[in-house]
Design an enzyme around this catalytic site. Structure first.
Site, PDB file in Angstrom:
ATOM      1  N   SER A 124       7.040-108.923 -51.846  1.00 18.37           N
ATOM      2  CA  SER A 124       6.411-110.218 -52.173  1.00 18.37           C
ATOM      3  C   SER A 124       6.338-111.130 -50.956  1.00 18.37           C
ATOM      4  O   SER A 124       5.438-111.988 -50.891  1.00 18.37           O
ATOM      5  CB  SER A 124       7.101-110.893 -53.355  1.00 18.37           C
ATOM      6  OG  SER A 124       8.464-111.161 -53.102  1.00 18.37           O
ATOM      7  N   GLY A 125       7.276-111.012 -50.025  1.00 17.10           N
ATOM      8  CA  GLY A 125       7.129-111.623 -48.708  1.00 17.10           C
ATOM      9  C   GLY A 125       7.049-113.136 -48.593  1.00 17.10           C
ATOM     10  O   GLY A 125       6.660-113.632 -47.541  1.00 17.10           O
ATOM     11  N   GLY A 126       7.369-113.866 -49.662  1.00 19.01           N
ATOM     12  CA  GLY A 126       7.280-115.322 -49.592  1.00 19.01           C
ATOM     13  C   GLY A 126       6.208-115.901 -50.505  1.00 19.01           C
ATOM     14  O   GLY A 126       6.049-117.119 -50.608  1.00 19.01           O
ATOM     15  N   ARG A 170      28.831-112.519 -55.076  1.00 17.92           N
ATOM     16  CA  ARG A 170      27.770-111.515 -54.892  1.00 17.92           C
ATOM     17  C   ARG A 170      27.863-110.444 -55.978  1.00 17.92           C
ATOM     18  O   ARG A 170      26.862-110.009 -56.547  1.00 17.92           O
ATOM     19  CB  ARG A 170      27.879-110.870 -53.498  1.00 17.92           C
ATOM     20  CG  ARG A 170      27.601-111.846 -52.346  1.00 17.92           C
ATOM     21  CD  ARG A 170      27.452-111.126 -51.024  1.00 17.92           C
ATOM     22  NE  ARG A 170      28.663-110.488 -50.541  1.00 17.92           N
ATOM     23  CZ  ARG A 170      29.605-111.075 -49.786  1.00 17.92           C
ATOM     24  NH1 ARG A 170      29.472-112.356 -49.435  1.00 17.92           N
ATOM     25  NH2 ARG A 170      30.663-110.415 -49.369  1.00 17.92           N
ATOM     26  N   LYS A 184      15.590 -97.330 -48.360  1.00 11.77           N
ATOM     27  CA  LYS A 184      14.575 -98.232 -47.835  1.00 11.77           C
ATOM     28  C   LYS A 184      14.873 -98.584 -46.389  1.00 11.77           C
ATOM     29  O   LYS A 184      16.036 -98.753 -46.011  1.00 11.77           O
ATOM     30  CB  LYS A 184      14.548 -99.520 -48.662  1.00 11.77           C
ATOM     31  CG  LYS A 184      13.473-100.494 -48.193  1.00 11.77           C
ATOM     32  CD  LYS A 184      13.658-101.890 -48.791  1.00 11.77           C
ATOM     33  CE  LYS A 184      14.247-102.829 -47.769  1.00 11.77           C
ATOM     34  NZ  LYS A 184      14.281-104.226 -48.218  1.00 11.77           N
ATOM     35  N   LYS A 209       5.963 -99.141 -48.952  1.00 13.51           N
ATOM     36  CA  LYS A 209       6.167-100.525 -49.409  1.00 13.51           C
ATOM     37  C   LYS A 209       5.407-101.446 -48.465  1.00 13.51           C
ATOM     38  O   LYS A 209       5.937-101.869 -47.432  1.00 13.51           O
ATOM     39  CB  LYS A 209       7.664-100.839 -49.427  1.00 13.51           C
ATOM     40  CG  LYS A 209       7.993-102.272 -49.841  1.00 13.51           C
ATOM     41  CD  LYS A 209       9.433-102.415 -50.295  1.00 13.51           C
ATOM     42  CE  LYS A 209       9.762-103.881 -50.553  1.00 13.51           C
ATOM     43  NZ  LYS A 209      11.014-104.061 -51.276  1.00 13.51           N
ATOM     44  N   GLU A 256       8.769 -99.108 -45.289  1.00 11.79           N
ATOM     45  CA  GLU A 256       8.338-100.510 -45.446  1.00 11.79           C
ATOM     46  C   GLU A 256       7.934-101.148 -44.116  1.00 11.79           C
ATOM     47  O   GLU A 256       8.785-101.657 -43.384  1.00 11.79           O
ATOM     48  CB  GLU A 256       9.455-101.345 -46.092  1.00 11.79           C
ATOM     49  CG  GLU A 256       9.045-102.817 -46.282  1.00 11.79           C
ATOM     50  CD  GLU A 256      10.120-103.710 -46.884  1.00 11.79           C
ATOM     51  OE1 GLU A 256      11.278-103.266 -47.008  1.00 11.79           O
ATOM     52  OE2 GLU A 256       9.804-104.853 -47.214  1.00 11.79           O
TER      53      GLU A 256
HETATM   54  P1  13P Z   1      10.569-109.793 -50.926  1.00 18.35           P
HETATM   55  O1  13P Z   1       9.799-109.336 -52.161  1.00 18.35           O
HETATM   56  O2  13P Z   1      11.388-111.022 -51.170  1.00 18.35           O
HETATM   57  O3  13P Z   1       9.695-109.856 -49.723  1.00 18.35           O
HETATM   58  O4  13P Z   1      11.661-108.688 -50.645  1.00 18.35           O
HETATM   59  C1  13P Z   1      11.296-107.362 -50.703  1.00 18.35           C
HETATM   60  C2  13P Z   1      12.083-106.591 -49.718  1.00 18.35           C
HETATM   61  O5  13P Z   1      12.780-105.670 -50.066  1.00 18.35           O
HETATM   62  C3  13P Z   1      11.988-106.966 -48.298  1.00 18.35           C
HETATM   63  O6  13P Z   1      12.557-105.973 -47.511  1.00 18.35           O
END
Ligand code: 13P
Length: 339
Positions: A262-264, A47, A137, A220, A178
């Site tokens: 981006s969410g997938g 990591r 966040k 976000k 977010e």
């Molecule tokens: P993704 O863009 O992969 O959705 O991740 C953004 C993120 O920080 C989700 O909490």
């Protein structure tokens, strides 16, 4: 510096035309899932090596103004011994920290979820700030079905997001708020729009109740689009139109910056959708990215956990950051993918 000036300085460093955020704050289980796609075990050293690759990318600060880190990474060091937050600041990238502790089922509300992590947050900020974090966040998650999310889930998550934002501002930490409406499921784009609109109305209602200063947050949001199993997938133009319609109805212009997750979506989709929205401007807020997967998938696949691939992986990250920077200015073209 007093707290207000501190918050203002951080907002100005984060919200810059043509710059966005790199979300590299995957928790233990999530980074293990990402590493599994390249057959790599999630050890502390792997990591660290991966985050070293990301944060050590030369010139990243040209396109990325901030990076969201996981607590473990905040305390780790680069190959040359520099703590990661300092390395990132040196490259012109403001370090931030994911402070929520993840989601659990919302009690007595089957199918809904709630995010934890408020207890002791003000105390945790003392350490995070000492380590260099300037923003934070917190992610709330909303599942869509015919009957979800419930009114209860919408209200409970809004309240937690607002309390988190208030605690953050009191500590001189800029909160990224977010609320993620998930794209999993077979719902239509219209359903995604109505859920997202209800969620954002409630979030801004709660932020006002909790005395949160809107000029000192970043939102976000998720994009409005049909569920990934819906028969009719949304076009770029439909996503841009629906997302902006919902955001204009719900997000006050006092909010300086919106940075999408981006969410997938694939990296190319996430870039094209952001670009399409910026072409529909002028908009009341700076509209940019805070992508996790859409920025990291290409470098992760190049890397494969091998030291010899680090340079190629950094090149892949730099390219994705450059293209998303163009999209944040409404100047992206799919032909740039081949450059
Ligand atoms: P993704 O863009 O992969 O959705 O991740 C953004 C993120 O920080 C989700 O909490």
């Amino acid at each position: 510096m007093d707290t207000r000036s501190e918050l203002q300085a951080t907002v100005e460093a984060l919200v810059q035309p043509g710059k966005g955020l790199l979300a590299a704050d995957e928790s233990g289980p999530t980074i293990a899932k990402r590493f599994k796609t390249i057959g790599l075990e999630s050890t502390e050293e792997n990591r660290r090596a991966y985050r070293n690759l990301l944060l050590g990318t030369a010139g990243l600060g040209e396109y990325v103004s901030g990076v969201i880190l996981y607590e473990e990474t905040l305390g780790q060091k680069a190959d040359d011994g520099t703590p990661f937050p300092q390395l990132s600041a040196k490259n012109g990238v403001v370090p931030g920290i994911k402070v929520d502790l993840g989601k659990i089922p919302l009690a007595l509300a089957p199918g809904d979820e709630i995010t934890e992590g408020l207890d002791g947050l003000a105390k945790r900020y003392v350490d995070y700030k000492r380590q260099g974090a300037r923003f934070a966040k917190w992610r709330a998650v909303y599942n869509i079905t015919a009957s979800l999310p419930s009114r209860l889930a919408i209200e409970a998550n809004a309240d937690s997001l607002a309390r988190y934002a208030a605690i953050s501002q009191e500590a001189g930490i800029v909160p990224i708020v977010e609320p993620e409406v998930l794209m999993d499921g077979d719902h239509s784009i219209e359903r995604s729009a109505s859920v997202t609109e209800a969620v954002l109305h409630e979030v801004f209602n709660a932020l006002a109740r909790h005395n949160v200063v809107l000029e000192h947050i970043l939102l976000k949001p998720s994009m409005v689009l049909a569920g990934s199993e819906h028969a009719q997938q949304s076009s770029t133009a439909e996503i841009a139109e629906a997302t902006l319609r919902v955001l204009k109805r719900t997000v006050p212009s006092a909010v300086p910056g919106l940075v999408f997750l981006s969410g997938g979506q694939t990296p190319e989709e996430a870039t094209a959708n952001l670009d399409a929205m910026n072409r529909l401007g002028p908009l009341p807020w700076n509209l940019s990215f805070s992508y996790g997967r859409a920025l990291q998938e290409p470098p992760l696949q190049e890397w494969q956990g091998k030291p010899g691939n680090v340079a190629a992986a950094q090149k892949a990250l730099f390219k994705r950051a450059r293209l998303n920077s163009a999209a944040a200015l409404g100047k992206y073209d799919a032909s740039q993918e081949k450059e």
